[in-house]
Write a protein that holds these residues in place. Structure first.
Motif, PDB file in Angstrom:
ATOM      1  N   THR A 145       9.551 -13.273 -17.912  1.00 29.55           N
ATOM      2  CA  THR A 145       8.435 -12.341 -18.018  1.00 29.55           C
ATOM      3  C   THR A 145       8.236 -11.737 -16.641  1.00 29.55           C
ATOM      4  OG1 THR A 145       7.406 -13.697 -19.736  1.00 29.55           O
ATOM      5  CG2 THR A 145       6.005 -12.074 -18.620  1.00 29.55           C
ATOM      6  N   PHE A 146       8.201 -10.412 -16.594  1.00 29.12           N
ATOM      7  CA  PHE A 146       7.997  -9.669 -15.353  1.00 29.12           C
ATOM      8  C   PHE A 146       6.603  -9.080 -15.388  1.00 29.12           C
ATOM      9  CE2 PHE A 146      12.470  -9.699 -16.339  1.00 29.12           C
ATOM     10  CZ  PHE A 146      13.083  -9.958 -15.129  1.00 29.12           C
ATOM     11  N   VAL A 147       5.822  -9.275 -14.329  1.00 32.79           N
ATOM     12  CA  VAL A 147       4.451  -8.756 -14.260  1.00 32.79           C
ATOM     13  C   VAL A 147       4.263  -7.974 -12.963  1.00 32.79           C
ATOM     14  CG1 VAL A 147       3.513 -10.645 -15.661  1.00 32.79           C
ATOM     15  CG2 VAL A 147       3.515 -10.848 -13.178  1.00 32.79           C
ATOM     16  N   ASP A 148       3.314  -7.046 -12.991  1.00 33.80           N
ATOM     17  CA  ASP A 148       2.994  -6.338 -11.755  1.00 33.80           C
ATOM     18  C   ASP A 148       2.006  -7.173 -10.953  1.00 33.80           C
ATOM     19  OD1 ASP A 148       0.854  -5.872 -13.577  1.00 33.80           O
ATOM     20  OD2 ASP A 148       0.297  -4.040 -12.531  1.00 33.80           O
ATOM     21  N   ALA A 149       2.079  -7.044  -9.652  1.00 39.72           N
ATOM     22  CA  ALA A 149       1.181  -7.782  -8.765  1.00 39.72           C
ATOM     23  C   ALA A 149       0.979  -6.969  -7.496  1.00 39.72           C
ATOM     24  CB  ALA A 149       1.760  -9.154  -8.429  1.00 39.72           C
TER      25      ALA A 149
ATOM     26  N   PRO B 243      11.325   1.470  -5.029  1.00 41.21           N
ATOM     27  CA  PRO B 243      11.804   1.043  -6.351  1.00 41.21           C
ATOM     28  C   PRO B 243      13.260   1.451  -6.597  1.00 41.21           C
ATOM     29  CG  PRO B 243       9.558   1.828  -6.533  1.00 41.21           C
ATOM     30  CD  PRO B 243      10.017   2.134  -5.128  1.00 41.21           C
ATOM     31  N   ALA B 244      13.648   2.667  -6.190  1.00 43.50           N
ATOM     32  CA  ALA B 244      15.034   3.113  -6.380  1.00 43.50           C
ATOM     33  C   ALA B 244      15.996   2.231  -5.594  1.00 43.50           C
ATOM     34  CB  ALA B 244      15.184   4.575  -5.968  1.00 43.50           C
ATOM     35  N   GLY B 245      15.630   1.857  -4.386  1.00 40.14           N
ATOM     36  CA  GLY B 245      16.457   0.970  -3.582  1.00 40.14           C
ATOM     37  C   GLY B 245      16.596  -0.401  -4.218  1.00 40.14           C
TER      38      GLY B 245
ATOM     39  N   THR C 246       0.814  -1.227   0.000  1.00 38.70           N
ATOM     40  CA  THR C 246       0.000   0.000   0.000  1.00 38.70           C
ATOM     41  C   THR C 246       0.840   1.266   0.000  1.00 38.70           C
ATOM     42  OG1 THR C 246      -0.143  -0.095   2.408  1.00 38.70           O
ATOM     43  CG2 THR C 246      -1.948  -1.115   1.149  1.00 38.70           C
ATOM     44  N   GLU C 247       2.135   1.148   0.294  1.00 41.04           N
ATOM     45  CA  GLU C 247       3.012   2.319   0.324  1.00 41.04           C
ATOM     46  C   GLU C 247       3.917   2.391  -0.904  1.00 41.04           C
ATOM     47  OE1 GLU C 247       4.930   2.562   4.125  1.00 41.04           O
ATOM     48  OE2 GLU C 247       3.101   1.973   5.145  1.00 41.04           O
ATOM     49  N   ALA C 248       3.590   1.631  -1.966  1.00 40.01           N
ATOM     50  CA  ALA C 248       4.320   1.606  -3.230  1.00 40.01           C
ATOM     51  C   ALA C 248       5.746   1.088  -3.087  1.00 40.01           C
ATOM     52  CB  ALA C 248       4.302   2.972  -3.908  1.00 40.01           C
ATOM     53  N   CYS C 249       6.006   0.290  -2.049  1.00 40.38           N
ATOM     54  CA  CYS C 249       7.296  -0.380  -1.932  1.00 40.38           C
ATOM     55  C   CYS C 249       7.225  -1.688  -2.717  1.00 40.38           C
ATOM     56  CB  CYS C 249       7.638  -0.662  -0.474  1.00 40.38           C
ATOM     57  SG  CYS C 249       8.116   0.833   0.425  1.00 40.38           S
ATOM     58  N   VAL C 250       8.382  -2.188  -3.141  1.00 41.23           N
ATOM     59  CA  VAL C 250       8.481  -3.390  -3.958  1.00 41.23           C
ATOM     60  C   VAL C 250       9.014  -4.534  -3.092  1.00 41.23           C
ATOM     61  CG1 VAL C 250       9.633  -4.402  -5.973  1.00 41.23           C
ATOM     62  CG2 VAL C 250       8.929  -2.005  -6.017  1.00 41.23           C
ATOM     63  N   ALA C 251       8.389  -5.706  -3.227  1.00 41.41           N
ATOM     64  CA  ALA C 251       8.863  -6.893  -2.514  1.00 41.41           C
ATOM     65  C   ALA C 251      10.112  -7.423  -3.201  1.00 41.41           C
ATOM     66  CB  ALA C 251       7.782  -7.969  -2.502  1.00 41.41           C
ATOM     67  N   VAL C 252      11.138  -7.714  -2.399  1.00 39.86           N
ATOM     68  CA  VAL C 252      12.342  -8.374  -2.885  1.00 39.86           C
ATOM     69  C   VAL C 252      12.641  -9.539  -1.945  1.00 39.86           C
ATOM     70  CG1 VAL C 252      13.293  -6.309  -3.988  1.00 39.86           C
ATOM     71  CG2 VAL C 252      13.894  -6.828  -1.621  1.00 39.86           C
TER      72      VAL C 252
END
Length: 160
Positions: free
Chosen positions: A112-116, A137-139, A43-49
């Motif tokens: 293939t990369f998809v948004d989720a 995303p920058a991190g 919800t905070e626009a962070c990306v899971a890694v």
């Protein structure tokens, strides 16, 4: 890619225009591996890694025979992160030549990369050496191990 497309369809996709990262090792045959990765946001626009002993990666991996890209991402994210996700409509493709230390094999990963989007529910991940982290995303672009993963995040950021 349409929902329900099989791994066979993925392997038959024209990959000639996809960006290529790395190169095959001289004299070594690379095994083609269809792969799928999720750009999972919270919800905070962070990306899971996922942090593993081999480095930091987007959640995902090899597509099982007969499995659709979207289904592979849902399965892999649940196995690696313990998250339930819904796959969106954005996607990009790239080829990455990598060597797997655990499988002693050179791979031509057709990814293939998809948004989720994460539903916020979390269960125990099935892979104990995988640790979920949330990054801007920058991190993520600065830290991801594979150049194709960094490229995919940059493409996702630039989509708007």
């Amino acid at each position: 890619m349409c929902h329900g497309q099989s791994a066979k369809s993925v392997s038959m996709t024209d990959w000639t225009h996809a960006p290529v990262f790395g190169s095959p090792s001289a004299g070594d045959l690379a095994v083609v591996r269809p792969s799928a990765y999720g750009l999972v946001t919270d919800t905070e626009a962070c990306v899971a890694v996922v942090r593993t002993p081999q480095g930091l990666f987007l959640p995902g991996g090899g597509i099982e025979p007969g499995e659709a890209v979207q289904d592979a991402v849902v399965r892999e994210v649940r196995e690696e992160c313990g998250l339930d996700v819904s796959v969106g409509s954005w996607s990009v493709r790239a080829v990455d030549f990598v060597y797997s230390l655990t499988e002693y094999t050179h791979f031509e990963k057709r990814s293939t990369f998809v948004d989720a989007r994460s539903h916020g529910t979390r269960v125990a991940a099935l892979e104990p050496d995988h640790e979920l982290e949330w990054m801007t995303p920058a991190g993520a672009i600065a830290c991801l191990a594979h150049p194709s993963h960094r490229w995919a995040v940059a493409q996702w950021v630039a989509r708007a």
